[in-house]
Write an enzyme that holds these catalytic residues in place. Structure first.
Site, PDB file in Angstrom:
ATOM      1  N   PRO A 216      -7.195  11.697  -4.460  1.00 34.20           N
ATOM      2  CA  PRO A 216      -6.092  10.727  -4.589  1.00 34.20           C
ATOM      3  C   PRO A 216      -5.562  10.331  -3.214  1.00 34.20           C
ATOM      4  O   PRO A 216      -5.614  11.112  -2.270  1.00 34.20           O
ATOM      5  CB  PRO A 216      -5.033  11.508  -5.383  1.00 34.20           C
ATOM      6  CG  PRO A 216      -5.778  12.625  -6.042  1.00 34.20           C
ATOM      7  CD  PRO A 216      -6.893  12.966  -5.112  1.00 34.20           C
ATOM      8  N   CYS A 217      -5.070   9.118  -3.121  1.00 33.02           N
ATOM      9  CA  CYS A 217      -4.482   8.631  -1.868  1.00 33.02           C
ATOM     10  C   CYS A 217      -2.989   8.942  -1.906  1.00 33.02           C
ATOM     11  O   CYS A 217      -2.218   8.235  -2.540  1.00 33.02           O
ATOM     12  CB  CYS A 217      -4.714   7.132  -1.716  1.00 33.02           C
ATOM     13  SG  CYS A 217      -3.908   6.409  -0.277  1.00 33.02           S
TER      14      CYS A 217
END
Length: 345
Positions: free
Chosen positions: A81-82
């Site tokens: 995930p960013c």
């Protein structure tokens, strides 16, 4: 034929590595994720595969793989995930030509890059959301690519791909960053196999092809229990034409609300689906039924086989399905990588 080793970090329920394993040419050394529902999914569906529940944001990658006795791998994949980024240096002022510089190292993407540094895979693929390339005016992604390119010996590229172009009945755009340390000059990403206009007879797969046969089987097969919608929402659903969204300007006052999101869009049987996103217990509206898709229908659209059982409560199941890389798209990647590895120099 030769088999290649594979590691999947930030794996979720493993849609990415499922596609690779479907080729019969890869051996999974480890899949890792911190989500307890993903762990229970693996125990339910693939207890024979090595999976570890671990917070990948806290580990020292070198120590982690040393302790497991894994020194290298042929292919590394993952979907970090960013999140958790920070800026370094001074913020750019409105009248300055300088831009913000992002500290990628403490981001989950930075941890994926560290896995590449430590394991030195012959080929790696990182999957992320489409908006990664434009986030913070593209500055964040520029720093991500700079960090990837700081690893010596790799040729690194990126591409936004639509899953529908690879046989998935869903419009799903995702960013892929990939690299290899071979001397070969190959098409850098898998060649498109399916087309909106049906070139060579290979037209985009449709929602109807994926789920039409499930009508009437509600509550008879696993993960195919419809949500119990309230009367007001059912009345709203009845007003949505196939393939369209809620006609807000035609609603009677008793059915109006301020915001109608993606869950008030009805899919069309003759077109690919909208993107399956986890949401809160809800997917888009079924093409012909006045209800949202079940988890099983969403899983079909994500190209998961029916013998996969999704565990936990309904929200957990939606998240498992919606966050996954569609296995059919992953298999296209796997076959592309095999062409390169089989001729590796």
């Amino acid at each position: 034929m030769k088999k290649y080793s594979l590691i999947d970090v930030f794996s979720g329920i493993g849609g990415f590595h499922s596609g690779f394993l479907n080729t019969g040419r890869f051996e999974l050394l480890m899949a890792a994720d911190f989500n307890k529902d993903c762990e229970s999914f693996h125990k339910e569906n693939h207890p024979e595969l090595p999976f570890e529940k671990v917070d990948l944001s806290l580990i020292d990658e070198q120590k982690y793989w040393d302790e497991k006795g894994i020194k290298e791998v042929d292919v590394l994949i993952g979907g970090p995930p960013c999140q958790g980024f920070s800026t370094i240096g001074n913020r750019a002022s409105s009248n300055s030509n300088k831009r913000e510089k992002y500290d990628i190292r403490n981001n989950l993407i930075g941890h994926f890059i560290n896995h590449v540094r430590v394991l030195r895979p012959k080929y790696f693929i990182m999957e992320n959301v489409r908006g990664l390339t434009t986030y913070r005016k593209g500055n964040f992604f520029e720093d991500v690519m700079e960090e990837f390119n700081s690893i010596p010996g790799y040729k690194i590229s990126h591409k936004i791909l639509n899953a529908a172009d690879y046989g998935v009945p869903q419009i799903r755009y995702r960013t892929f960053v990939f690299g290899h340390r071979t001397l070969l000059e190959e098409n850098p990403y898998p060649e498109q196999t399916h087309f909106e206009n049906g070139i060579n007879g290979h037209k985009h797969k449709t929602v109807g092809q994926a789920i039409n046969d499930l009508v009437g089987k509600e509550n008879k097969i696993p993960n195919h229990a419809p949500l119990k919608h309230g009367e007001i929402n059912i009345a709203r659903y009845k007003l949505i034409p196939e393939g369209e969204r809620m006609p807000e300007d035609k609603l009677p006052p008793e059915l109006y609300r301020k915001n109608f999101g993606n869950t008030f869009k009805r899919l069309h049987r003759e077109k690919p689906s909208l993107t399956m996103v986890p949401g809160h217990n809800a997917f888009p509206i079924h093409p012909t039924e006045n209800r949202s898709l079940t988890v099983r229908e969403a899983a079909r659209i994500q190209t998961f086989p029916d013998d996969y059982i999704f565990t936990g409560n309904r929200q957990a199941q939606c998240i498992q399905v919606g966050n996954a890389v569609p296995p059919v798209l992953a298999e296209n990647w796997a076959n592309h990588v095999l062409k390169i590895l089989d001729n590796y120099e």
